[in-house]
Write a protein that holds these residues in place. Structure first.
Motif, mmCIF file in Angstrom:
data_model
loop_
_atom_site.group_PDB
_atom_site.id
_atom_site.type_symbol
_atom_site.label_atom_id
_atom_site.label_comp_id
_atom_site.label_asym_id
_atom_site.label_seq_id
_atom_site.Cartn_x
_atom_site.Cartn_y
_atom_site.Cartn_z
ATOM 1 N N SER A 210 91.500 25.930 13.732
ATOM 2 C CA SER A 210 92.151 24.896 12.919
ATOM 3 C C SER A 210 93.129 25.523 11.920
ATOM 4 O O SER A 210 94.251 25.048 11.739
ATOM 5 C CB SER A 210 91.093 24.077 12.175
ATOM 6 N N VAL A 211 92.686 26.600 11.264
ATOM 7 C CA VAL A 211 93.546 27.298 10.306
ATOM 8 C C VAL A 211 94.737 27.930 11.028
ATOM 9 O O VAL A 211 95.869 27.909 10.528
ATOM 10 C CB VAL A 211 92.753 28.374 9.532
ATOM 11 N N LEU B 31 105.850 25.399 1.202
ATOM 12 C CA LEU B 31 105.555 26.146 2.424
ATOM 13 C C LEU B 31 105.019 27.543 2.100
ATOM 14 O O LEU B 31 104.094 28.030 2.757
ATOM 15 C CB LEU B 31 106.816 26.261 3.286
ATOM 16 N N ALA B 32 105.604 28.192 1.093
ATOM 17 C CA ALA B 32 105.152 29.534 0.713
ATOM 18 C C ALA B 32 103.699 29.510 0.262
ATOM 19 O O ALA B 32 102.901 30.389 0.613
ATOM 20 C CB ALA B 32 106.039 30.100 -0.396
ATOM 21 N N GLY C 79 97.356 32.499 5.337
ATOM 22 C CA GLY C 79 97.284 33.927 5.634
ATOM 23 C C GLY C 79 96.028 34.558 5.065
ATOM 24 O O GLY C 79 95.409 35.415 5.702
ATOM 25 N N ALA C 80 95.631 34.108 3.875
ATOM 26 C CA ALA C 80 94.401 34.628 3.270
ATOM 27 C C ALA C 80 93.176 34.166 4.057
ATOM 28 O O ALA C 80 92.247 34.943 4.289
ATOM 29 C CB ALA C 80 94.304 34.161 1.816
ATOM 30 N N PRO D 23 97.902 39.730 7.350
ATOM 31 C CA PRO D 23 98.928 40.257 6.445
ATOM 32 C C PRO D 23 100.343 39.848 6.839
ATOM 33 O O PRO D 23 101.228 39.779 5.993
ATOM 34 C CB PRO D 23 98.748 41.775 6.557
ATOM 35 N N VAL D 24 100.569 39.579 8.114
ATOM 36 C CA VAL D 24 101.903 39.191 8.574
ATOM 37 C C VAL D 24 102.271 37.823 8.017
ATOM 38 O O VAL D 24 103.364 37.622 7.482
ATOM 39 C CB VAL D 24 101.977 39.195 10.118
ATOM 40 N N LEU D 25 101.353 36.865 8.115
ATOM 41 C CA LEU D 25 101.617 35.525 7.595
ATOM 42 C C LEU D 25 101.758 35.550 6.077
ATOM 43 O O LEU D 25 102.625 34.873 5.510
ATOM 44 C CB LEU D 25 100.496 34.569 8.016
ATOM 45 N N ARG D 26 100.920 36.348 5.407
ATOM 46 C CA ARG D 26 101.040 36.451 3.946
ATOM 47 C C ARG D 26 102.392 37.035 3.555
ATOM 48 O O ARG D 26 103.037 36.566 2.607
ATOM 49 C CB ARG D 26 99.910 37.320 3.377
ATOM 50 N N THR D 27 102.826 38.063 4.284
ATOM 51 C CA THR D 27 104.112 38.704 3.971
ATOM 52 C C THR D 27 105.266 37.750 4.217
ATOM 53 O O THR D 27 106.198 37.659 3.414
ATOM 54 C CB THR D 27 104.292 39.981 4.812
#
Length: 199
Positions: free
Chosen positions: A11-12, A127-128, A135-136, A141-145
């Protein structure tokens, strides 16, 4: 319990894809709107912000590619591609801001540019935040970045908006390119964090 965790993770993950596709769609429309506004106002800043949208599209495509697969090697390559996007963004901002200041470009007033950058700033900040939380949750880390790419896109929209408003209200044509230098710092900081670590 593991089945529940797997369902929750899927889901996430779907939420991550939705966030990236919304970003892609928004920026694709934005390129067209900004091109029209830039030509009408003869604005270097609006034209440059359109180019920034291309970088954001590229970063979103990288994340979609990474979320479709697994493995640390895939994540490292995705992070390097996003880092390259940040580097391009820093160079673009530095060149654009210097060019606009040195050339004394004085754009016309742009109601369309003001409206689009104002809405874009809000959308990118939302969105950010969503990407940071997703991402968390995924420990990705890719989505967080890439969420930080989106945050910088929102900050850049706000800077362009401020410049357009100050130009319209007070004739301060130089405010927009001057604000661009602040964003160079953030982009360079992200490049250093991705390629050289936090220190």
């Amino acid at each position: 319990m593991s089945d529940v965790n797997e369902i929750s993770r899927r889901s996430v993950l779907r939420r991550g894809f939705v966030l990236e596709y919304v970003t892609l769609g928004w920026n694709a429309v934005g390129i067209v709107v900004l091109a029209v506004a830039a030509v009408a106002a003869r604005s270097v800043a609006l034209a440059g912000f359109g180019l920034d949208s291309l970088i954001e599209i590229g970063a979103s495509m990288v994340v979609i590619w990474e979320l479709s697969g697994t493995g640390e090697d895939r994540q490292r390559r995705a992070l390097r591609m996003i880092g390259a996007g940040f580097a391009l963004l820093a160079v673009y901002l530095l060149v654009q801001s210097t060019w606009a200041l040195a050339g004394g470009f004085r754009p016309h007033h742009s109601p369309l540019g003001i409206m689009w950058t104002a809405v874009t700033a809000v959308v990118m900040f939302v969105l950010a935040l969503g990407k940071a939380r997703t991402g968390a949750a995924l420990d990705n880390p890719v989505l967080r970045t890439e969420g930080r790419v989106t945050l910088i896109d929102g900050l850049l929209a706000a800077a362009v908006l401020l410049g357009l408003v100050l130009n319209t209200v007070a004739g301060l044509w130089w405010a927009d390119p001057a604000a661009g230098y602040v964003l160079v710092y953030y982009a360079v900081r992200e490049v250093k964090k991705i390629f050289f670590g936090d220190h």
